[in-house]
Scaffold this motif. Structure first.
Motif, PDB file in Angstrom:
ATOM      1  N   LYS A  49      17.418  35.000 129.249  1.00  0.00           N
ATOM      2  CA  LYS A  49      17.668  33.634 129.675  1.00  0.00           C
ATOM      3  C   LYS A  49      16.921  32.679 128.757  1.00  0.00           C
ATOM      4  O   LYS A  49      15.995  33.076 128.053  1.00  0.00           O
ATOM      5  CB  LYS A  49      17.178  33.434 131.118  1.00  0.00           C
ATOM      6  CG  LYS A  49      17.983  34.170 132.165  1.00  0.00           C
ATOM      7  CD  LYS A  49      17.423  33.907 133.546  1.00  0.00           C
ATOM      8  CE  LYS A  49      18.212  34.686 134.605  1.00  0.00           C
ATOM      9  NZ  LYS A  49      17.568  34.591 135.925  1.00  0.00           N
ATOM     10  N   SER A  50      17.287  31.418 128.839  1.00  0.00           N
ATOM     11  CA  SER A  50      16.528  30.377 128.146  1.00  0.00           C
ATOM     12  C   SER A  50      15.359  29.974 129.033  1.00  0.00           C
ATOM     13  O   SER A  50      15.502  29.898 130.266  1.00  0.00           O
ATOM     14  CB  SER A  50      17.418  29.165 127.877  1.00  0.00           C
ATOM     15  OG  SER A  50      16.629  28.065 127.485  1.00  0.00           O
ATOM     16  N   LEU A  51      14.207  29.740 128.435  1.00  0.00           N
ATOM     17  CA  LEU A  51      13.030  29.353 129.210  1.00  0.00           C
ATOM     18  C   LEU A  51      13.242  28.030 129.940  1.00  0.00           C
ATOM     19  O   LEU A  51      12.552  27.745 130.923  1.00  0.00           O
ATOM     20  CB  LEU A  51      11.805  29.264 128.294  1.00  0.00           C
ATOM     21  CG  LEU A  51      11.272  30.632 127.817  1.00  0.00           C
ATOM     22  CD1 LEU A  51      10.167  30.444 126.783  1.00  0.00           C
ATOM     23  CD2 LEU A  51      10.756  31.450 128.991  1.00  0.00           C
ATOM     24  N   SER A  52      14.185  27.236 129.496  1.00  0.00           N
ATOM     25  CA  SER A  52      14.461  25.960 130.176  1.00  0.00           C
ATOM     26  C   SER A  52      15.100  26.180 131.549  1.00  0.00           C
ATOM     27  O   SER A  52      15.092  25.297 132.399  1.00  0.00           O
ATOM     28  CB  SER A  52      15.372  25.083 129.316  1.00  0.00           C
ATOM     29  OG  SER A  52      16.576  25.770 129.026  1.00  0.00           O
ATOM     30  N   VAL A  60      11.004  36.673 133.855  1.00  0.00           N
ATOM     31  CA  VAL A  60      12.070  36.288 132.935  1.00  0.00           C
ATOM     32  C   VAL A  60      12.173  37.290 131.792  1.00  0.00           C
ATOM     33  O   VAL A  60      11.188  37.957 131.448  1.00  0.00           O
ATOM     34  CB  VAL A  60      11.795  34.865 132.373  1.00  0.00           C
ATOM     35  CG1 VAL A  60      10.523  34.834 131.554  1.00  0.00           C
ATOM     36  CG2 VAL A  60      12.974  34.351 131.550  1.00  0.00           C
ATOM     37  N   THR A  61      13.365  37.413 131.228  1.00  0.00           N
ATOM     38  CA  THR A  61      13.577  38.182 129.995  1.00  0.00           C
ATOM     39  C   THR A  61      14.068  37.207 128.920  1.00  0.00           C
ATOM     40  O   THR A  61      15.009  36.447 129.163  1.00  0.00           O
ATOM     41  CB  THR A  61      14.613  39.297 130.208  1.00  0.00           C
ATOM     42  OG1 THR A  61      14.111  40.223 131.168  1.00  0.00           O
ATOM     43  CG2 THR A  61      14.894  40.040 128.908  1.00  0.00           C
ATOM     44  N   VAL A  62      13.409  37.217 127.757  1.00  0.00           N
ATOM     45  CA  VAL A  62      13.813  36.331 126.658  1.00  0.00           C
ATOM     46  C   VAL A  62      13.911  37.119 125.351  1.00  0.00           C
ATOM     47  O   VAL A  62      13.196  38.106 125.153  1.00  0.00           O
ATOM     48  CB  VAL A  62      12.820  35.153 126.460  1.00  0.00           C
ATOM     49  CG1 VAL A  62      12.827  34.232 127.657  1.00  0.00           C
ATOM     50  CG2 VAL A  62      11.420  35.638 126.165  1.00  0.00           C
ATOM     51  N   GLU A  63      14.823  36.687 124.498  1.00  0.00           N
ATOM     52  CA  GLU A  63      14.891  37.215 123.135  1.00  0.00           C
ATOM     53  C   GLU A  63      14.089  36.275 122.241  1.00  0.00           C
ATOM     54  O   GLU A  63      14.342  35.073 122.218  1.00  0.00           O
ATOM     55  CB  GLU A  63      16.342  37.272 122.660  1.00  0.00           C
ATOM     56  CG  GLU A  63      17.166  38.320 123.386  1.00  0.00           C
ATOM     57  CD  GLU A  63      18.591  38.381 122.877  1.00  0.00           C
ATOM     58  OE1 GLU A  63      18.891  39.291 122.078  1.00  0.00           O
ATOM     59  OE2 GLU A  63      19.392  37.522 123.278  1.00  0.00           O
ATOM     60  N   ILE A 114      11.394  40.407 125.449  1.00  0.00           N
ATOM     61  CA  ILE A 114      10.198  40.439 126.296  1.00  0.00           C
ATOM     62  C   ILE A 114      10.581  40.131 127.742  1.00  0.00           C
ATOM     63  O   ILE A 114      11.352  39.201 127.999  1.00  0.00           O
ATOM     64  CB  ILE A 114       9.169  39.396 125.803  1.00  0.00           C
ATOM     65  CG1 ILE A 114       8.581  39.832 124.463  1.00  0.00           C
ATOM     66  CG2 ILE A 114       8.059  39.177 126.816  1.00  0.00           C
ATOM     67  CD1 ILE A 114       7.754  38.760 123.819  1.00  0.00           C
ATOM     68  N   SER A 115      10.010  40.906 128.681  1.00  0.00           N
ATOM     69  CA  SER A 115      10.164  40.619 130.116  1.00  0.00           C
ATOM     70  C   SER A 115       8.776  40.447 130.712  1.00  0.00           C
ATOM     71  O   SER A 115       7.862  41.218 130.406  1.00  0.00           O
ATOM     72  CB  SER A 115      10.890  41.749 130.841  1.00  0.00           C
ATOM     73  OG  SER A 115      12.205  41.891 130.352  1.00  0.00           O
ATOM     74  N   GLY A 116       8.621  39.450 131.554  1.00  0.00           N
ATOM     75  CA  GLY A 116       7.330  39.244 132.187  1.00  0.00           C
ATOM     76  C   GLY A 116       7.297  37.960 132.983  1.00  0.00           C
ATOM     77  O   GLY A 116       8.306  37.271 133.159  1.00  0.00           O
ATOM     78  N   LYS A 117       6.103  37.618 133.470  1.00  0.00           N
ATOM     79  CA  LYS A 117       5.916  36.434 134.309  1.00  0.00           C
ATOM     80  C   LYS A 117       5.693  35.198 133.437  1.00  0.00           C
ATOM     81  O   LYS A 117       4.845  35.212 132.543  1.00  0.00           O
ATOM     82  CB  LYS A 117       4.724  36.655 135.250  1.00  0.00           C
ATOM     83  CG  LYS A 117       4.547  35.571 136.290  1.00  0.00           C
ATOM     84  CD  LYS A 117       3.409  35.942 137.230  1.00  0.00           C
ATOM     85  CE  LYS A 117       3.205  34.851 138.276  1.00  0.00           C
ATOM     86  NZ  LYS A 117       2.097  35.194 139.186  1.00  0.00           N
ATOM     87  N   TRP A 118       6.443  34.137 133.721  1.00  0.00           N
ATOM     88  CA  TRP A 118       6.398  32.907 132.930  1.00  0.00           C
ATOM     89  C   TRP A 118       5.371  31.933 133.514  1.00  0.00           C
ATOM     90  O   TRP A 118       5.455  31.547 134.679  1.00  0.00           O
ATOM     91  CB  TRP A 118       7.774  32.275 132.908  1.00  0.00           C
ATOM     92  CG  TRP A 118       7.896  30.887 132.327  1.00  0.00           C
ATOM     93  CD1 TRP A 118       8.452  29.809 132.928  1.00  0.00           C
ATOM     94  CD2 TRP A 118       7.507  30.439 131.026  1.00  0.00           C
ATOM     95  NE1 TRP A 118       8.439  28.722 132.101  1.00  0.00           N
ATOM     96  CE2 TRP A 118       7.859  29.077 130.913  1.00  0.00           C
ATOM     97  CE3 TRP A 118       6.891  31.065 129.935  1.00  0.00           C
ATOM     98  CZ2 TRP A 118       7.615  28.328 129.767  1.00  0.00           C
ATOM     99  CZ3 TRP A 118       6.649  30.317 128.794  1.00  0.00           C
ATOM    100  CH2 TRP A 118       6.994  28.969 128.713  1.00  0.00           C
ATOM    101  N   ASP A 119       4.374  31.592 132.691  1.00  0.00           N
ATOM    102  CA  ASP A 119       3.377  30.587 133.047  1.00  0.00           C
ATOM    103  C   ASP A 119       3.719  29.319 132.266  1.00  0.00           C
ATOM    104  O   ASP A 119       3.385  29.192 131.082  1.00  0.00           O
ATOM    105  CB  ASP A 119       1.970  31.087 132.697  1.00  0.00           C
ATOM    106  CG  ASP A 119       0.881  30.131 133.168  1.00  0.00           C
ATOM    107  OD1 ASP A 119       1.176  28.921 133.311  1.00  0.00           O
ATOM    108  OD2 ASP A 119      -0.258  30.581 133.379  1.00  0.00           O
ATOM    109  N   GLN A 120       4.408  28.397 132.951  1.00  0.00           N
ATOM    110  CA  GLN A 120       4.905  27.206 132.265  1.00  0.00           C
ATOM    111  C   GLN A 120       3.765  26.294 131.800  1.00  0.00           C
ATOM    112  O   GLN A 120       3.842  25.652 130.760  1.00  0.00           O
ATOM    113  CB  GLN A 120       5.839  26.433 133.209  1.00  0.00           C
ATOM    114  CG  GLN A 120       6.625  25.335 132.513  1.00  0.00           C
ATOM    115  CD  GLN A 120       7.738  24.797 133.406  1.00  0.00           C
ATOM    116  OE1 GLN A 120       7.965  25.302 134.493  1.00  0.00           O
ATOM    117  NE2 GLN A 120       8.435  23.788 132.944  1.00  0.00           N
TER     118      GLN A 120
END
Length: 683
Positions: A49-52, A60-63, A114-120
């Protein structure tokens, strides 16, 4: 011989060693069928996904692309690895804990998922999973099932083993549902449904697979229950009660109250069953004080007038005494004899009673577990009534039933639940429901107060006691506990004895002997004790019409239905009654319970909310009720599906071709394996 998934052991799956087989056995997995029906309880979403799109704190998983130099910090034998990443248009920090070896792989410009917890707030992902697309690793873009595992079985090993089992034996997955049902609901084939639950291509496909298998579980259970009932009705010859309507009407007119419409409906259902040639097995459910005992009395009257004997089994001695007294008052004008048999009846008195019962000189016996002892015999037992049936084990109820030749059975419960769920839970039972309050019953006012307002609660107790009324105070624990900060009965008894020196304060709890409990309860019933401090042993107790106040300490520690049962101990007389919940709940569930209790005193609504909060397993106590443990279905969340499945099963069994058509052979085979054709009574 045709291969069947329920006969193929897991050791025949490639890659399952003897050790792994033993570990699978520990999970309750013995056959390939067991393994394929060992469903995941959730999924990890590895679709980038996009971090936005992601909220702070979400997984979240991001490339991303490596744009910084990895920095490794060590402290106390542990390590923290940080590296700057770019996931257009975001730049963020990826952090690994205790994975120092990853540093060598994080070369500038390399792509990583990467998959993990997003700390905005910190623009940081704490990494739980990662993979490099240039290696051809396979989680990216998928939903990965998560199973309940233990021992040395890992998620990845179990996923691979299930995938291998599908590859080796998937073609042996049989289609069970008949084509008309498949077409009616547009279900996917069974093999595809099971496969897609374990390996969903997307969430929609996974939901469709689950929808089909949830329906199948509920349909097969309903088919089992209803096939048993269909066969049982033709097989179990019961007592045919011959009492006429005029005789029953004479008794009903003698009662000191008028039956509600719900009671009249239930009366017709019960008498219709009793007059039929098959064995009645009916559940009478109704809220506290809805008039179940009056219907039990009508059924017992009809039994005696038909030439048989009746038995009423209740969980406590004092409740047995109360029922015995009330039934004697009802039946005395009609010359019907009522006897009381409890553990306190012994010696010569007991011998005489048992002899009279065996000779048929006693028409109705009311008792506790004493009724099911080996030396208790009836001349001709025609009706067994069990009050608060969930208090007795299945074996205890069946022992009493076997003291006659297929007597009619009426079981009563004050835990009202939705009708379909009642039919499901209690198996081979017809259900009568009392949904109305008897006329003249005053609603109970319920309040929720915080513990710091206890002085107001004491003033309320004082007000009621001064007016000659009585009060209950309920505690969740007997003695002080290091683990739970809850008020306990013994301490509260001491405090209240000091607060009300001019009145007698009683104490009742589960560690007292039955004789001690009865003595305290009898004193409270006779108003020799004005305030009774108790644990939940009074949940099923005697009617004390003079008790007008129920105070429940640490009320958020109790389940909703239990709170409602306790509330029902008051409001049984002519005076206004009150229930006070003393609690400061820290959890959302606790606050919802308090809100529900103050918003409604309808037992069916309370039970519905309790099911939502707790789920049916906790609600009923699975072992005691015979509630099935489904692999996928949830009888609360999937209640609408349960209704559909019940209707479909009933319709199918009414179709004469079900018993002969080749199309339904898999379903008949299922019933054969479930021993439905043996005729053992579902209790």
């Amino acid at each position: 011989m045709t291969l069947s998934l329920d006969t193929i052991e897991v050791k025949q799956i490639s890659g399952v060693s003897a050790q792994k087989q033993a570990e699978l056995h520990a999970l309750g997995i013995f056959t390939v069928k067991d393994l394929l029906e060992y469903y995941p309880f959730r999924y990890e979403d590895y679709r980038p996904k996009s971090l936005s799109e992601v909220k702070h704190g979400d997984k979240v998983t991001v490339e991303a692309k490596v744009i910084g130099i990895p920095v490794l910090q060590r402290f106390g034998g542990k390590s923290r690895l940080s590296c700057k990443m770019m996931a257009e248009p975001w730049m963020f920090t990826a952090t690994w804990f205790n994975r120092h070896y990853v540093r060598e792989q994080l070369t500038a410009g390399r792509q990583v998922v990467i998959s993990g917890k997003w700390d905005q707030k910190r623009s940081q992902i704490t990494v739980t999973d990662y993979e490099f697309p240039d290696r051809g690793e396979g989680k990216t873009g998928t939903l990965q099932p998560v199973y309940s595992v233990s021992g040395k079985i890992t998620q990845s090993w179990l996923r691979k083993t299930i995938s291998q089992a599908l590859l080796q034996f998937g073609d042996l997955i049989p289609e069970i549902l008949p084509q008309p049902i498949m077409r009616k609901y547009e279900f996917m084939p069974r093999k595809r449904a099971i496969t897609t639950i374990h390996q969903p291509e997307d969430s929609r496909e996974g939901q469709q697979g689950r929808r089909r298998m949830v329906y199948e579980e509920l349909f097969l259970f309903q088919l089992k229950v209803q096939a048993f009932r269909t066969l049982n009705r033709g097989r179990m010859d019961g007592m045919v009660h011959t009492v006429d309507n005029a005789t029953v009407r004479q008794f009903v007119r003698s009662l000191p109250f008028e039956l509600t419409n719900a009671q009249k409906t239930a009366e017709l259902e019960i008498l219709q069953d009793m007059r039929s040639s098959y064995c009645m097995n009916r559940l009478l459910q109704g809220d506290v004080g809805s008039g179940k005992t009056a219907l039990a009395a009508i059924a017992l009257f009809a039994t005696v007038r038909s030439g048989f004997q009746g038995a009423l089994m209740v969980p406590t001695e004092i409740l047995a005494e109360q029922h015995s007294r009330s039934l004697q008052a009802m039946f005395e004008p009609f010359g019907i004899t009522v006897a009381l048999l409890t553990g306190s009846v012994n010696g010569r008195k007991r011998k005489d009673l048992l002899a009279s019962l065996q000779m048929g000189l006693i028409d109705i016996v009311v008792g506790t577990h004493a009724l099911i002892q080996e030396d208790v015999f009836f001349r001709e037992l025609g009706l067994v009534v069990t009050d608060e049936q969930h208090r007795f084990g299945v074996n205890q109820r069946s022992v009493l039933r076997r003291k006659g030749y297929n007597p009619d059975v009426l079981t009563m419960t004050a835990t009202p639940i939705p009708r379909t769920l009642a039919i499901t839970v209690f198996g081979d039972m017809d259900v009568s429901t009392l949904s109305e309050r008897p006329k003249g019953r005053i609603p109970i006012s319920t309040y929720w107060v915080k513990p710091d307002k206890m002085d107001r609660v004491l003033n309320l107790i004082r007000r009621e006691v001064v007016q000659g009324r009585q009060a209950y105070l309920i505690c969740p624990l007997i003695e002080e506990s290091d683990k739970l900060d809850v008020q306990n009965a013994i301490d509260l008894h001491i405090q209240l004895s000091q607060a009300f020196p001019d009145y007698r304060v009683g104490l009742l709890h589960g560690r007292m002997t039955p004789g001690e409990k009865d003595e305290v309860m009898r004193a409270f019933y006779d108003n020799e004790v004005q305030v009774l401090v108790s644990t939940t042993v009074v949940e099923v107790g005697v009617d004390v019409p003079n008790a007008t106040l129920m105070i429940i300490m640490d009320a958020d520690r109790f389940g909703l239905s239990q709170l409602h049962q306790l509330r029902g101990r008051v409001g049984r007389g002519e005076h206004a009654s009150f229930c006070v919940l003393v609690a400061d709940p820290k959890s959302e569930v606790g606050r919802e319970r308090m809100a529900a209790m103050t918003e409604t005193d309808d037992g069916f609504e309370v039970s519905r909310r309790d099911l939502e909060l707790r789920g049916p397993g906790d609600f009923f106590g699975t072992k005691q009720s015979g509630l099935p443990e489904f692999r996928l279905a949830d009888m609360t969340a999937d209640f609408a599906v349960l209704e559909q499945a019940r209707g479909d099963a009933a319709e199918l069994l009414r179709d004469g071709t079900f018993w002969t058509s080749a199309e339904y052979a898999p379903l008949r085979s299922f019933l054969q394996k479930e021993h439905i054709f043996q005729g053992d009574l579902i209790d």
